[in-house]
Design a protein around this motif. Structure first.
Motif, PDB file in Angstrom:
ATOM      1  N   ASP A  43       0.821  -1.212   0.000  1.00 57.86           N
ATOM      2  CA  ASP A  43       0.000   0.000   0.000  1.00 57.86           C
ATOM      3  C   ASP A  43       0.860   1.270   0.000  1.00 57.86           C
ATOM      4  O   ASP A  43       0.401   2.343   0.390  1.00 57.86           O
ATOM      5  CB  ASP A  43      -0.963   0.007   1.190  1.00 57.86           C
ATOM      6  N   ALA A  44       2.114   1.146  -0.439  1.00 56.69           N
ATOM      7  CA  ALA A  44       2.997   2.304  -0.496  1.00 56.69           C
ATOM      8  C   ALA A  44       2.326   3.433  -1.261  1.00 56.69           C
ATOM      9  O   ALA A  44       1.630   3.197  -2.254  1.00 56.69           O
ATOM     10  CB  ALA A  44       4.323   1.936  -1.157  1.00 56.69           C
ATOM     11  N   LEU A  45       2.509   4.599  -0.803  1.00 53.09           N
ATOM     12  CA  LEU A  45       1.983   5.842  -1.353  1.00 53.09           C
ATOM     13  C   LEU A  45       0.514   6.079  -0.994  1.00 53.09           C
ATOM     14  O   LEU A  45       0.191   7.098  -0.413  1.00 53.09           O
ATOM     15  CB  LEU A  45       2.185   5.941  -2.870  1.00 53.09           C
ATOM     16  N   VAL A  46      -0.380   5.171  -1.336  1.00 45.87           N
ATOM     17  CA  VAL A  46      -1.809   5.448  -1.128  1.00 45.87           C
ATOM     18  C   VAL A  46      -2.168   5.571   0.348  1.00 45.87           C
ATOM     19  O   VAL A  46      -3.141   6.242   0.686  1.00 45.87           O
ATOM     20  CB  VAL A  46      -2.725   4.413  -1.824  1.00 45.87           C
ATOM     21  N   SER A  47      -1.409   4.947   1.232  1.00 48.13           N
ATOM     22  CA  SER A  47      -1.743   5.010   2.645  1.00 48.13           C
ATOM     23  C   SER A  47      -1.198   6.265   3.325  1.00 48.13           C
ATOM     24  O   SER A  47      -1.573   6.563   4.444  1.00 48.13           O
ATOM     25  CB  SER A  47      -1.250   3.749   3.368  1.00 48.13           C
ATOM     26  N   TRP A  48      -0.337   7.014   2.651  1.00 41.37           N
ATOM     27  CA  TRP A  48       0.236   8.194   3.290  1.00 41.37           C
ATOM     28  C   TRP A  48       0.564   9.364   2.363  1.00 41.37           C
ATOM     29  O   TRP A  48       0.974  10.416   2.828  1.00 41.37           O
ATOM     30  CB  TRP A  48       1.482   7.833   4.089  1.00 41.37           C
ATOM     31  N   ALA A  49       0.386   9.252   1.069  1.00 41.17           N
ATOM     32  CA  ALA A  49       0.706  10.341   0.132  1.00 41.17           C
ATOM     33  C   ALA A  49      -0.590  10.978  -0.373  1.00 41.17           C
ATOM     34  O   ALA A  49      -1.278  10.413  -1.226  1.00 41.17           O
ATOM     35  CB  ALA A  49       1.545   9.825  -1.026  1.00 41.17           C
ATOM     36  N   GLY A  51      -3.381  12.725  -2.255  1.00 42.55           N
ATOM     37  CA  GLY A  51      -3.629  12.919  -3.680  1.00 42.55           C
ATOM     38  C   GLY A  51      -3.335  11.707  -4.545  1.00 42.55           C
ATOM     39  O   GLY A  51      -3.808  11.612  -5.662  1.00 42.55           O
ATOM     40  N   LEU A  52      -2.532  10.770  -4.019  1.00 39.07           N
ATOM     41  CA  LEU A  52      -2.254   9.545  -4.769  1.00 39.07           C
ATOM     42  C   LEU A  52      -3.287   8.503  -4.355  1.00 39.07           C
ATOM     43  O   LEU A  52      -3.407   8.181  -3.178  1.00 39.07           O
ATOM     44  CB  LEU A  52      -0.826   9.055  -4.522  1.00 39.07           C
TER      45      LEU A  52
END
Length: 167
Positions: A43-49, A51-52
């Motif tokens: 879940d890299a990016l979607v869980s903490w970035a 807008g992604l």
């Protein structure tokens, strides 16, 4: 990716020669292993970035040079097809964008470096861009916003890793 615009391949030298670079270096109390796990999780990016909205690894683990991923922003309004050209497990990964769903870029690459420091880690995240000529003025005007957004992504990764999230 419905419509696709091919970008030129980038390499490590591009981080020095790109007309536009944004670099965030953040020191934290986060264990480097936890930070790396956050950056490479399913879940890299979607869980903490912010807008992604989608990030799918299109390669199987273990990841390495040649691994690929598709990332979407704003609910699929924009998407990028990424290919990793550097992968030093636990410390550094770099990719370039092979194709984008929106025009405007000639080259786009990112480098993520995790270093152990006393009491934690340093995350250095570099964004390197070479826009199409016609897109340069708009990109220059939006640079302060891009800086703020990408800094939020770097800080978000650290905050998420602080929770001890593992893949």
């Amino acid at each position: 990716m419905k419509r696709s615009y091919a970008l030129e391949q980038a390499d490590a030298a591009f981080f020095q020669s790109a007309p536009i670079t944004i670099v965030h270096a953040i020191e934290s109390d986060v264990d480097p292993e936890n930070l790396w796990c956050t950056l490479t999780a399913d879940d890299a990016l979607v869980s903490w970035a912010r807008g992604l909205t989608r990030a799918d690894w299109t390669s199987t683990r273990p990841f390495g040079v040649g691994s690929t991923r598709v990332v979407e922003a704003a609910g699929g309004v924009a998407s990028l097809k990424e290919r990793f050209f550097r992968w030093d497990e636990g410390t550094q990964m770099s990719f370039y964008v092979e194709a984008a769903s929106l025009p405007g870029f000639r080259k786009f690459a990112e480098d993520v470096l995790v270093q152990q420091i006393p009491g934690g880690s340093r995350l250095t995240w570099t964004f390197a861009v070479e826009p199409q000529r016609w897109f340069s003025p708009a990109l220059a005007l939006s640079r302060p916003v891009l800086h703020r957004v990408t800094k939020g992504w770097a800080q978000g990764a650290i905050d998420h890793a602080r929770q001890g999230v593992r893949r």
